[in-house]
Enzyme design. Structure first.
Site, mmCIF file in Angstrom:
data_model
loop_
_atom_site.group_PDB
_atom_site.id
_atom_site.type_symbol
_atom_site.label_atom_id
_atom_site.label_comp_id
_atom_site.label_asym_id
_atom_site.label_seq_id
_atom_site.Cartn_x
_atom_site.Cartn_y
_atom_site.Cartn_z
ATOM 1 C CG LEU A 28 -1.804 1.210 1.342
ATOM 2 C CD1 LEU A 28 -2.878 1.429 0.148
ATOM 3 C CD2 LEU A 28 -2.660 1.002 2.674
ATOM 4 C CG ASP A 77 13.328 -0.084 13.644
ATOM 5 O OD1 ASP A 77 12.261 0.528 13.788
ATOM 6 O OD2 ASP A 77 13.636 -1.078 14.075
ATOM 7 C CE1 TYR A 173 -2.099 -3.901 11.527
ATOM 8 C CE2 TYR A 173 -4.540 -4.491 11.645
ATOM 9 C CZ TYR A 173 -3.509 -3.675 10.793
ATOM 10 O OH TYR A 173 -3.681 -2.928 9.724
ATOM 11 C CE LYS A 177 -2.539 -0.257 11.445
ATOM 12 N NZ LYS A 177 -1.485 0.487 10.818
ATOM 13 C CB ILE A 206 -6.039 -4.218 1.081
ATOM 14 C CG1 ILE A 206 -6.501 -2.867 1.817
ATOM 15 C CG2 ILE A 206 -5.530 -3.719 -0.345
ATOM 16 C CD1 ILE A 206 -5.613 -1.792 2.218
ATOM 17 C CB THR A 208 -1.554 -7.350 0.408
ATOM 18 O OG1 THR A 208 -1.920 -7.947 1.435
ATOM 19 C CG2 THR A 208 -2.567 -6.063 0.467
#
Length: 269
Positions: A28, A77, A173, A177, A206, A208
């Site tokens: 993305l 990083d 995760y 977000k 998405i 991917t």
């Protein structure tokens, strides 16, 4: 009648603007970087990969040969605070300006909460939240240092920051977000006085390389994910190109502290 050379919707132009894209080596981030290049921007991509994907070189050549601009890769990083700030300052000094950011660097891990280690939880938050904050901070510092009147920062969140994904077990995760969405609101409230806008994009599922690998292990999820929204399909990375240009251009000049959720209606059921 207007000449055919008359710019169409000039507020979407990013001509000569300098924009940083973290997580820009592939996926993305790279897709959005190419959209910025097509709108006229000079793009610097940051990523932790030793080398960007093969597609990156194709886009970089196109930027130079076709679009009259440039795409440059920097390995870093985003959690390395001092190194990150030095790099962003070097980019700003090279061009004498810095106009925006897409913070797309992020990692994901599917682990049930009862089995999740603290170390892995911290690692995900470190990249997805702290790394995003440090990148936004480094860019904002240079915009302010150079005395520019405006800037636009776009943080890549997810619909997973608004809802818990049914059938996808990602407590760290999803929490990260949600934090990114709230982080953007707070940065917008602090930096509005400098003319710096901060918004988020929250994509739905998405297609991917990562999700394709997931479907090999869990083939039933391909249909399950597609049927979870109102359009009955998953998105492609190309469907977020326009959102990136919109948020980084003058077309969104009165938009800040907002989340642009593009999820096919997943969260509207």
């Amino acid at each position: 009648m207007a000449s055919i050379s008359t710019p169409v919707l000039p507020e979407f132009s990013l001509k000569n603007r300098v924009i940083v894209v973290s997580g820009g080596a592939r996926g993305l981030g790279l897709t959005q970087a190419e959209a910025l290049l097509e709108a006229g921007a000079i793009v610097h991509a940051l990523d932790i990969l030793p080398e960007p994907s093969p597609e990156f070189d194709v886009v970089a050549v196109r930027a130079e040969k076709e679009l009259g601009t440039s795409l440059t890769y920097h390995r870093i990083d985003v959690r390395e605070e001092q190194e990150l700030n030095e790099l962003i300052k070097d980019i700003a000094d090279k061009h004498g300006r810095l106009d925006g950011l897409i913070a797309a660097a992020g990692i994901q891990q599917e682990t049930p909460a009862l089995e999740h280690s603290g170390a892995d939880f911290d690692r995900i938050l470190g990249v997805n939240v702290t790394g995003v904050f440090l990148t936004a901070q480094a860019v904002a510092r240079q915009i302010i240092r150079l005395g520019q009147k405006s800037g636009s920062l776009v943080l890549i969140a997810s619909m997973s920051g608004t809802v818990a994904n049914r059938g996808l077990i990602c407590p760290a995760y999803n929490s990260s977000k949600a934090a990114v969405i709230q982080l953007a609101r707070n940065l917008a409230s602090e930096w509005g006085k400098f003319g710096i806008r901060v918004n988020t994009i929250s994509p739905g599922y998405i297609v991917t390389a990562m999700t394709d690998m997931l479907f090999v292990k869990f083939p039933e999820r391909r249909e399950y994910f597609a049927n979870g929204n109102m359009l009955g399909r998953m998105s492609t990375a190309n469907e977020f190109r326009g959102a990136a240009v919109f948020l980084l251009s003058e077309a969104s000049s009165f938009m800040t502290g907002s989340d642009l959720r593009i999820d096919g209606g997943h969260c509207a059921w």
